[in-house]
Design an enzyme around this catalytic site. Structure first.
Site, PDB file in Angstrom:
ATOM      1  N   ARG A 195       1.011   1.045   2.757  1.00  0.00           N
ATOM      2  CA  ARG A 195       0.195   0.527   1.665  1.00  0.00           C
ATOM      3  C   ARG A 195       0.336  -0.739   1.399  1.00  0.00           C
ATOM      4  O   ARG A 195       1.414  -1.238   0.859  1.00  0.00           O
ATOM      5  CB  ARG A 195       0.219   1.550   0.394  1.00  0.00           C
ATOM      6  CG  ARG A 195      -0.232   2.832   0.436  1.00  0.00           C
ATOM      7  CD  ARG A 195      -0.836   3.303  -1.001  1.00  0.00           C
ATOM      8  NE  ARG A 195       0.244   3.148  -2.038  1.00  0.00           N
ATOM      9  CZ  ARG A 195       0.180   3.761  -3.225  1.00  0.00           C
ATOM     10  NH1 ARG A 195      -1.066   4.156  -3.412  1.00  0.00           N
ATOM     11  NH2 ARG A 195       0.901   3.636  -4.115  1.00  0.00           N
ATOM     12  N   ASP A 237       8.127   6.789  -5.399  1.00  0.00           N
ATOM     13  CA  ASP A 237       7.852   6.334  -3.895  1.00  0.00           C
ATOM     14  C   ASP A 237       8.420   7.098  -3.000  1.00  0.00           C
ATOM     15  O   ASP A 237       9.913   7.111  -2.960  1.00  0.00           O
ATOM     16  CB  ASP A 237       8.208   4.841  -3.642  1.00  0.00           C
ATOM     17  CG  ASP A 237       7.618   4.330  -2.432  1.00  0.00           C
ATOM     18  OD1 ASP A 237       6.912   3.341  -2.299  1.00  0.00           O
ATOM     19  OD2 ASP A 237       8.158   4.742  -1.322  1.00  0.00           O
TER      20      ASP A 237
HETATM   21  C1  PRP Z   1       3.220   6.262   0.797  1.00  0.00           C
HETATM   22  C2  PRP Z   1       3.294   7.683   1.478  1.00  0.00           C
HETATM   23  C3  PRP Z   1       2.039   7.745   1.805  1.00  0.00           C
HETATM   24  C4  PRP Z   1       0.972   6.722   1.242  1.00  0.00           C
HETATM   25  C5  PRP Z   1       0.156   7.531  -0.009  1.00  0.00           C
HETATM   26  O1  PRP Z   1       3.767   5.471   2.041  1.00  0.00           O
HETATM   27  O2  PRP Z   1       4.246   8.107   2.172  1.00  0.00           O
HETATM   28  O3  PRP Z   1       1.844   7.195   3.351  1.00  0.00           O
HETATM   29  O4  PRP Z   1       1.978   5.863   0.281  1.00  0.00           O
HETATM   30  O5  PRP Z   1      -0.674   6.450  -0.507  1.00  0.00           O
HETATM   31  P1  PRP Z   1      -2.385   6.500  -0.403  1.00  0.00           P
HETATM   32  O6  PRP Z   1      -2.805   7.962  -0.417  1.00  0.00           O
HETATM   33  O7  PRP Z   1      -2.735   5.572  -1.483  1.00  0.00           O
HETATM   34  O8  PRP Z   1      -2.585   5.838   1.026  1.00  0.00           O
HETATM   35  P2  PRP Z   1       3.959   3.809   1.964  1.00  0.00           P
HETATM   36  O9  PRP Z   1       2.825   3.146   2.344  1.00  0.00           O
HETATM   37  O10 PRP Z   1       4.720   3.508   0.685  1.00  0.00           O
HETATM   38  O11 PRP Z   1       4.971   3.579   3.048  1.00  0.00           O
HETATM   39  P3  PRP Z   1       6.278   4.170   3.445  1.00  0.00           P
HETATM   40  O12 PRP Z   1       6.327   5.750   3.843  1.00  0.00           O
HETATM   41  O13 PRP Z   1       6.903   3.554   4.584  1.00  0.00           O
HETATM   42  O14 PRP Z   1       7.146   4.099   2.499  1.00  0.00           O
HETATM   43  N1  URA Z   2       3.130   6.935  -2.297  1.00  0.00           N
HETATM   44  C1  URA Z   2       4.112   7.273  -2.819  1.00  0.00           C
HETATM   45  O1  URA Z   2       5.151   7.314  -2.234  1.00  0.00           O
HETATM   46  N2  URA Z   2       4.076   7.702  -4.212  1.00  0.00           N
HETATM   47  C2  URA Z   2       2.997   7.808  -4.931  1.00  0.00           C
HETATM   48  O2  URA Z   2       3.038   8.115  -6.069  1.00  0.00           O
HETATM   49  C3  URA Z   2       1.995   7.051  -4.345  1.00  0.00           C
HETATM   50  C4  URA Z   2       1.894   6.690  -2.922  1.00  0.00           C
END
Ligand code: PRP
Ligand code: URA
Length: 209
Positions: free
Chosen positions: A104, A200
């Protein structure tokens, strides 16, 4: 909510509460996510079709139930999806795996793709897309779009926590894809985080913050 199943099994809810606690260690968080993934996998596969095969027990021949159709595909949205993936593969070791690398953008909250690899014959298989968090749903919507572009028509989305805003956006974009989640939280905050949430998921799994 239509198209959404909340897995309110006491073990799932108990483990989820410990995961939400900010004092839970990285190791504890990972272990609990793996344990919960077994229980969620049990729910999301509840309606798999069965056929029969002839076997011989030590006593008699019988027509025994066995899974019908091609092997499942688990599609993990990286990174955090891998926390659900591992336990699911314990339960369904023959499943094929797709990886969808998305992060994201912290400013726009748009999903940015950096990797995609999926089995070639994904069109003929049930695909279960996994990611612990459904927040704005930008990541889930993009991942499902990508997999549908490859020809898949039979999909489910499995997560741990969902925001009402994310569920609404996802079901509008992909009304044919049922959601299975352990909980629906209150709302998103102004940074797109689920509240009360668990923070997160990727950072908590891998200790990156
Ligand atoms: C987090 C989570 C989802 C996303 C959800 O990933 O694991 O993939 O955010 O958010 P959204 O519904 O608003 O798209 P992140 O982008 O933080 O990546 P990561 O898993 O590599 O930490
Ligand atoms: N991604 C995460 O990991 N946590 C949240 O609360 C939202 C997006």
């Amino acid at each position: 909510m239509k198209g959404v199943t909340v897995v309110n099994h006491p073990l799932v809810q108990h483990k989820l509460s410990i995961m939400r606690d900010k004092n839970t260690s990285t190791a504890g968080f990972r272990r609990l996510l793996r344990e919960i993934s077994l229980l969620l996998c049990y729910e999301v596969t509840r309606e798999l079709e069965l056929t029969t095969m002839t076997i011989e027990t030590p006593l008699i021949e019988m027509e025994a139930p066995t899974l019908a159709g091609k092997k499942l595909v688990f599609a993990s949205i990286l990174r955090a999806g891998n926390g659900l993936l591992e336990g699911m593969l314990d339960l369904v070791p023959s499943a094929r795996v797709a990886h969808v690398g998305l992060y994201r953008d912290h400013e726009t909250l748009e999903a940015v793709e950096y990797y995609f690899k999926a089995p070639e014959d994904i069109a003929d298989r049930l695909v279960i897309v996994v990611d612990p968090m459904l927040a704005t749903a930008n990541s889930a919507i993009a991942a499902v779009e990508r997999i549908k572009d490859r020809g898949a028509t039979n999909l489910r989305f499995l997560c741990l926590l969902a925001a009402p805003e994310g569920i609404e956006r996802f079901t509008k974009a992909h009304p044919d894809v049922p959601i299975v989640t352990a909980a629906i939280d209150k709302r998103l905050n102004d940074k797109g985080y689920i509240v009360p949430g668990l923070g997160d998921a990727g950072d908590r799994m891998y200790g990156t913050k």
